[in-house]
Design a protein around this motif. Structure first.
Motif, PDB file in Angstrom:
ATOM      1  N   UNK A 164       0.943  -1.346   0.101  1.00 35.52           N
ATOM      2  CA  UNK A 164       0.239  -0.079   0.087  1.00 35.52           C
ATOM      3  C   UNK A 164       0.824   1.132   0.012  1.00 35.52           C
ATOM      4  N   UNK A 165       0.414   2.425  -0.445  1.00 31.01           N
ATOM      5  CA  UNK A 165       0.768   3.599  -0.528  1.00 31.01           C
ATOM      6  C   UNK A 165       2.300   3.419  -0.972  1.00 31.01           C
ATOM      7  N   UNK A 166       2.262   3.081  -2.375  1.00 32.88           N
ATOM      8  CA  UNK A 166       3.563   2.897  -2.926  1.00 32.88           C
ATOM      9  C   UNK A 166       4.418   4.031  -3.312  1.00 32.88           C
ATOM     10  N   UNK A 167       5.494   4.048  -3.483  1.00 31.60           N
ATOM     11  CA  UNK A 167       6.386   4.804  -4.100  1.00 31.60           C
ATOM     12  C   UNK A 167       7.340   4.049  -4.996  1.00 31.60           C
ATOM     13  N   UNK A 168       7.717   4.699  -6.241  1.00 28.67           N
ATOM     14  CA  UNK A 168       8.548   3.870  -7.048  1.00 28.67           C
ATOM     15  C   UNK A 168       9.565   4.941  -7.589  1.00 28.67           C
ATOM     16  N   UNK A 169      10.916   4.295  -7.317  1.00 28.82           N
ATOM     17  CA  UNK A 169      12.098   5.295  -7.530  1.00 28.82           C
ATOM     18  C   UNK A 169      13.164   4.419  -8.266  1.00 28.82           C
ATOM     19  N   UNK A 170      14.083   5.192  -8.858  1.00 23.76           N
ATOM     20  CA  UNK A 170      15.166   4.488  -9.651  1.00 23.76           C
ATOM     21  C   UNK A 170      16.049   3.529  -8.537  1.00 23.76           C
ATOM     22  N   UNK A 171      16.633   2.519  -9.349  1.00 20.32           N
ATOM     23  CA  UNK A 171      17.152   1.515  -8.696  1.00 20.32           C
ATOM     24  C   UNK A 171      18.694   1.758  -9.013  1.00 20.32           C
ATOM     25  N   UNK A 172      19.544   2.632  -8.195  1.00 25.10           N
ATOM     26  CA  UNK A 172      20.858   2.962  -8.337  1.00 25.10           C
ATOM     27  C   UNK A 172      21.831   1.543  -8.027  1.00 25.10           C
ATOM     28  N   UNK A 173      21.880   0.859  -9.134  1.00 25.21           N
ATOM     29  CA  UNK A 173      22.549  -0.595  -8.942  1.00 25.21           C
ATOM     30  C   UNK A 173      23.768  -0.483  -8.651  1.00 25.21           C
ATOM     31  N   UNK A 174      24.688   0.279  -9.298  1.00 26.22           N
ATOM     32  CA  UNK A 174      26.222   0.380  -9.128  1.00 26.22           C
ATOM     33  C   UNK A 174      26.228   1.145  -7.660  1.00 26.22           C
ATOM     34  N   UNK A 175      25.570   2.204  -7.285  1.00 29.14           N
ATOM     35  CA  UNK A 175      25.830   2.848  -6.036  1.00 29.14           C
ATOM     36  C   UNK A 175      25.480   1.874  -4.853  1.00 29.14           C
ATOM     37  N   UNK A 176      24.353   1.003  -4.945  1.00 26.90           N
ATOM     38  CA  UNK A 176      23.889   0.177  -4.083  1.00 26.90           C
ATOM     39  C   UNK A 176      25.062  -1.105  -3.866  1.00 26.90           C
ATOM     40  N   UNK A 177      25.459  -1.544  -4.797  1.00 28.28           N
ATOM     41  CA  UNK A 177      26.630  -2.593  -4.761  1.00 28.28           C
ATOM     42  C   UNK A 177      27.780  -1.904  -4.062  1.00 28.28           C
ATOM     43  N   UNK A 178      28.309  -0.905  -4.721  1.00 31.52           N
ATOM     44  CA  UNK A 178      29.382  -0.350  -4.110  1.00 31.52           C
ATOM     45  C   UNK A 178      29.627   0.034  -2.612  1.00 31.52           C
ATOM     46  N   UNK A 179      28.299   0.544  -2.284  1.00 32.30           N
ATOM     47  CA  UNK A 179      28.148   0.923  -0.715  1.00 32.30           C
ATOM     48  C   UNK A 179      28.055  -0.295   0.217  1.00 32.30           C
ATOM     49  N   UNK A 180      27.294  -1.209  -0.456  1.00 35.43           N
ATOM     50  CA  UNK A 180      26.958  -2.493   0.393  1.00 35.43           C
ATOM     51  C   UNK A 180      28.126  -3.443   0.339  1.00 35.43           C
TER      52      UNK A 180
END
Length: 461
Positions: A164-180
């Motif tokens: 519910x109450x959804x929000x759609x936003x970009x999936x910054x894959x490179x940033x996600x991978x690098x920071x994780x």
């Protein structure tokens, strides 16, 4: 020799308010309102620790609402879940990620990536080191259109939840991978399984899970929720809970660490410390021993008396494994707070793996325990660093390493253990209980039969 040490407090200040979708939080007394005692610099609670945010966030709808929600789900735009997505729904539904109310919206995602924590509406901070997100692709985004709700399906006729109450936003894959992971090198198992080929969008929102997640694999009775674990600890009159996470079979070195930890807690004045033996039950990489075989092995460890069933609770932690080292170990620790653990045992290179390209470990072996001692939002949790255990050739058993006679000790890694079992070679007497070792050998025998005699080589981890 490592000794028990309380987490160090690191001031963590933020000044801007973000919109969040958490359950309303209550002010939390660090020690849960229970009587506290001081011992060698530790101030710890003699009762169960409060969940993050002050209460468990359980997202399964009431039985009386189930049919209604199922009907609603069939009328909404649909998102097909992967197995890992389903595991994250499971994690969220039972409150392991409290106070999250569902898949992360962008503000929570960014705070998680950049701060390893999230600030609640009341200004308090909770640890959150791994993004818990749901990717979608362009076609799914188009089908959702202007809808404010979507239905999550694992199979065509099986609605799992409503978002519910959804929000759609970009999936910054490179940033996600690098920071994780601290690297974007190819070959990271979770990245290849769940991120690289995933959609370019993320969808967050509030979850309503239609019924408890079950896998019907003969292991569901081991999958105790945080609420069920808290009930079990209360039934056992536990005045301290110490958690041990693992994704490998239990050997006698592990058992030594766990029994020694209980002894140290008794010496501190606790009357009934209880061990939470908590194997990870979500996604793991291909060469890890599968969950069903690990659970058979853990049962043998208790049957053979290596661990005391009266003071041990064996349960499955439903989270997928990232192999993200110091970043991921914070998630492992935080989730156990929500299950009632006020002590967390951490060892060498927790949640680590070998570098996927270079011949070295991906993370410094000591960084995990150091990060846990400083991580924002984990100040209430007492971190118990491993004492190093190895096979003592003089005593003929697993023992704590004595640096004055290093030549007498044999270190058997998880990779070496798996290689011995795969080749039907026996470890030194006293390394693992016979029943537990037989389960491990039987697993590799079954694997050889199913692959026509070709058993995959063990990958260092």
């Amino acid at each position: 020799m490592a000794s028990m040490a309380a987490t160090l407090f690191v001031p963590f200040q933020v000044s801007k308010t973000f919109d969040t979708h958490f359950a309303p939080s209550s002010k939390v007394n660090i020690f849960g309102g229970a009587k506290a005692r001081t011992h060698q610099g530790l101030r710890v609670s003699s009762g169960l620790i409060e969940p993050d945010g002050g209460k468990l966030v359980e997202l399964v709808v009431k039985d009386s609402e189930r049919d209604l929600k199922k009907g609603q789900a069939f009328s909404l735009p649909r998102i097909k879940l992967s197995r890992i997505d389903l595991e994250w729904v499971h994690v969220l539904s039972e409150g392991w990620a409290s106070p999250l109310n569902g898949f992360m919206k962008e503000s929570e995602f960014l705070q998680t990536l950049h701060f390893n924590s999230i600030r609640l509406n009341d200004g308090s901070v909770v640890n959150m080191s791994l993004p818990i997100v749901l990717p979608i692709d362009d076609s799914q985004k188009h089908r959702i259109g202007d809808s404010k709700k979507v239905a999550l399906f694992y199979s065509l006729g099986n609605p799992i939840a409503i978002l519910n109450n959804i929000e759609i936003y970009k999936h910054p894959k490179e940033e996600r991978i690098a920071r994780t992971w601290g690297t974007t090198a190819p070959g990271l198992p979770y990245v290849e399984e769940a991120i690289s080929k995933a959609g370019n969008w993320l969808i967050g929102g509030d979850l309503e899970v239609i019924e408890p997640i079950k896998y019907h694999d003969g292991l569901d009775h081991f999958r105790l929720s945080p609420a069920e674990l808290r009930d079990e600890f209360k039934k056992r009159n536990a005045d301290a809970v110490f958690a041990f996470q693992l994704r490998n079979p239990v050997h006698n070195g592990h058992a030594l660490l766990m029994t020694d930890t209980r002894k140290r807690l008794l010496d501190m004045g606790y009357k009934n410390p209880v061990l939470l033996l908590h194997p990870l039950g979500g996604y793991t990489k291909a060469d890890d021993v599968p969950l069903d075989w690990r659970m058979k092995q853990h049962e043998k460890v208790l049957e053979d008396g290596v661990l005391d069933p009266e003071t041990t609770v064996v349960s499955i932690f439903p989270s997928p494994m990232h192999y993200a080292g110091p970043t991921e170990v914070q998630w492992h620790a935080k989730a156990r707070i929500n299950a009632g653990a006020n002590f967390y045992i951490v060892g060498r290179d927790p949640a680590g793996m070998s570098h996927p390209v270079e011949k070295r470990d991906l993370y410094d072996a000591d960084h995990g325990k150091k990060v846990l001692s400083m991580a924002p939002g984990l100040e209430r949790l007492n971190i118990l660093p491993f004492r190093v255990a190895a096979y003592d050739n003089v005593q003929g058993k697993m023992a704590f390493f004595d640096p004055s006679r290093p030549q007498d000790f044999l270190f058997i890694s998880g990779t070496k253990m798996r290689t011995l079992a795969r080749n039907k070679e026996s470890p030194p007497d006293g390394f693992m209980c016979p029943g537990g070792w037989k389960v491990l050998v039987d697993y590799y025998d079954s694997l050889a039969v199913s692959t026509n005699g070709k058993v995959p080589e063990a990958v260092p981890a």
